[in-house]
Each structure stands twice: as structure tokens, then as C-alpha cells.
Design an enzyme around this catalytic site. Structure first.
Site, PDB file in Angstrom:
ATOM      1  N   MET A  14       6.253  -1.107 -66.446  1.00  0.00           N
ATOM      2  CA  MET A  14       5.883  -1.191 -65.031  1.00  0.00           C
ATOM      3  C   MET A  14       4.417  -1.623 -64.871  1.00  0.00           C
ATOM      4  SD  MET A  14       6.567   1.662 -62.143  1.00  0.00           S
ATOM      5  CE  MET A  14       5.292   2.850 -62.540  1.00  0.00           C
ATOM      6  N   TYR A 126       5.425  15.940 -72.594  1.00  0.00           N
ATOM      7  CA  TYR A 126       4.865  14.604 -72.343  1.00  0.00           C
ATOM      8  C   TYR A 126       3.341  14.693 -72.206  1.00  0.00           C
ATOM      9  CZ  TYR A 126       3.511  10.600 -69.407  1.00  0.00           C
ATOM     10  OH  TYR A 126       2.869   9.503 -68.872  1.00  0.00           O
TER      11      TYR A 126
END
Ligand SMILES: NC(=O)c1ccc[n+]([C@@H]2O[C@H](COP(=O)([O-])OP(=O)(O)OC[C@H]3O[C@@H](n4cnc5c(N)ncnc54)[C@H](OP(=O)(O)O)[C@@H]3O)[C@@H](O)[C@H]2O)c1
Length: 280
Positions: A14, A126
């Protein structure tokens, strides 16, 4: 004169894909590296990529926040070990690296916008893997800059905006959390900022996000209103939606440090978001 060449790792993601087009418009010569031909966990691939350009921008990452809870080894290999190895290769080559990180290095418990000197305490795998990547990069001894970004959206990825619109178009009533606050940030704006920094190659840590703060709920209402959609948006709490990974509630960044380097003021979150909605 030759255009300055940049290697964009994760160049089809992205952020990477917007950075590719913005950097090309701004007179750089971007070369894109991404799966399946380029794997950041493969040292030979990284050596080859680093040899092709004077500056390297690392947008490659394991970005599946919930998936990282069940695949921690994979997340750490991509977001931490590979970043440390990349740093060592950049150091050997005498080049400069821009690495992208995240607000998820913070626990979101502060009642203030986060500054770069605040201690990081990630609350999910994460975030832990991304913080470990920052630390290994610092230990590598290369010339590098880290830019932490948050709440990003762009045309080339699944993100809060596109997921919300999918649910709205499917005719679902929307329940959206009103206790997560941050700054929706267009990857186009991140890309412009990266290009400004490429020119001076600072060796520092920066927070970058759009100006102004909003809850996910108010952001959702803004999107639905702008698109004149006939859909109900109701507020709820993060605790109403148990998910594998815990999310920080406060994602607000203080961006004064990077603002001082930029030629223009950082845009308020609404303006790029409206432009983005017009492109969908
Ligand atoms: N999205 C957000 O809200 C957000 C917020 C804060 C920070 N960030 C950070 O922003 C940066 C860019 O992320 P993004 O939003 O552009 O996410 P993205 O669309 O998922 O881009 C990441 C890219 O890295 C690639 N990749 C994954 N594993 C790789 C590997 N082993 N080797 C080479 N490439 C690999 C992905 O390929 P595949 O798609 O094929 O897996 C993808 O093209 C990341 O550092 C991320 O942590 C994102």
C-alpha cells in the site's frame, strides 16, 4: 544528470506503490522489490537490492496484526531479524536506509500524543516485532532514519476506509469503536514526506501522521457523510470486539519534530481523506 535511484522494498504494498509513483513524479528513479521475486528474509536478495540504489526505503513488512498472534516467528523474521540484517548490509555498502515503523510500538495508555522520546511498550506481537526491528536496526550501525506512521490508507491496500466501505455497501449497519483515537493518514502524504527526507537523508527517528485527531467512529461518520451513504453508524467500544491482537487506544502522534524539516505544514486528516474518497 542521472536521477537519484531508490530501492523500495515492499514496493507493491500500500505505501510502497504510492511511494513509487510519488518519487517518480519528484524526479527519483525508484526500483521496486517485493514478493515473490524478492524476499526480505533472504540475505542474497537484500544484498542485490541494496547494490542497485544509493538509498533504500524499507516498506516491506508482515502487516497482518491479528495473524501475527498465531504466526509470531514469521512476523519476527520479516519485521525484526530481516531488518537487522538489512541494516548490516546497508552499513557494509555505505548507503542510507529509511525504515517505516508504526504507532503499535506504544501501548496507547498515555493521555498525551506520543513523542519520539516516549518509551515504547508494545501490547501485541506485531508491535513487538516492529519494535525489535527498530532496535536491531539501531544495533546494525548503518546510517538510517525511522519514520513511524499510523492509521494509513491508500489505493493499493485493504485498510480501515476500504473495509468500512465494503461493509457499508453490503448493506450492513456499522458499529465502529469510539475509544480508539488517532490520525487517518494517506499513504500519498507519507510518500511526499519520505521524498522530502530522501533529499537530506537525516539519521533520526520521526513520528509522521496527518494533523488533527479523531476517533474511528467519527472517522467512519465523516466517510459515510461525504459519500452521502444511507447507512447507520453506531458507536461501540474496543472491548465489544474481542480480537486476537490487542489494539492501542491512543495512537495520537506529536509530529512537531518532523514538521520542522518539512517545507509545508502537515495537512489536516480530512483534506487527503476527502480526495481519496473522490478517487474510489
Ligand atoms: N497499514 C497501516 O495502517 C500501517 C500503520 C502503521 C505502520 N505501517 C507500516 O507501514 C509499512 C508499509 O506497510 P503497508 O501499509 O504498505 O502494508 P502492506 O500493503 O502489507 O505492504 C507490505 C509489503 O511488504 C511485502 N512483504 C511481506 N513480507 C515480505 C517479505 N518476506 N519480503 C518482501 N516483501 C514482503 C508485502 O507483500 P505481500 O502483500 O505479498 O505479503 C507487501 O507488498 C510497514 O512497515 C508497516 O508496518 C502500516
Amino acid at each position: 544528470m542521472d536521477k537519484p535511484r531508490i530501492a523500495i522494498l515492499g514496493g507493491r504494498g500500500m505505501l510502497g506503490s504510492d511511494l513509487a509513483s510519488v518519487s517518480r513524479e519528484q524526479g527519483f528513479d525508484p526500483i521496486l522489490f517485493d514478493l515473490p521475486g524478492f524476499d526480505i528474509t533472504n540475505a542474497d536478495h537484500v544484498r542485490q537490492a541494496v547494490s542497485r540504489a544509493g538509498m533504500i526505503v524499507n516498506c516491506a513488512a508482515y502487516t497482518n496484526v491479528d495473524g501475527a498472534e498465531s504466526e509470531p516467528e514469521w512476523a519476527f523474521q520479516v519485521n525484526a531479524e530481516a531488518v537487522g540484517r538489512l541494516g548490516a548490509i546497508v552499513r557494509e555498502a555505505g548507503k542510507w536506509l529509511m525504515h517505516i515503523s508504526t504507532d503499535f510500538v506504544f501501548d496507547g495508555k498515555s493521555d498525551q500524543p506520543y513523542v519520539e522520546t516516549d518509551s515504547a511498550h508494545p501490547i501485541n506481537t506485531y508491535g513487538k516485532s516492529k519494535l525489535a526491528g527498530e532496535e536491531l536496526l539501531a544495533e546494525s550501525g548503518c546510517r538510517y532514519c525511522i519514520m513511524r506512521v499510523e492509521w494509513t490508507y491508500g489505493l493499493a491496500g485493504n485498510n480501515f476506509v476500504t473495509k468500512l466501505l465494503q461493509r457499508a455497501r453490503a448493506g450492513n449497519a456499522l458499529k465502529v469503536v469510539d475509544d480508539q483515537v488517532g490520525s487517518p493518514t494517506a499513504t500519498l502524504e507519507v510518500s511526499k514526506t519520505i521524498c522530502e527526507l530522501l533529499k537530506s537523508q537525516p539519521e533520526d527517528l520521526f513520528h509522521f501522521a496527518a494533523a488533527g485527531y479523531v476517533s474511528r467512529y467519527d472517522m467512519a461518520k465523516c466517510i459515510v457523510n461525504k459519500l452521502s451513504m444511507d447507512v447507520d453508524v453506531a458507536p461501540c467500544k474496543t472491548s465489544d470486539f474481542p480480537s486476537p491482537a490487542t489494539r492501542p487506544l491512543n495512537s495520537r502522534f506529536d509530529c512537531s519534530k518532523i514538521s520542522r524539516l518539512l517545507s509545508e505544514p502537515i495537512k489536516h486528516w480530512q483534506e487527503p481523506l476527502e480526495r481519496f474518497l473522490g478517487q474510489l
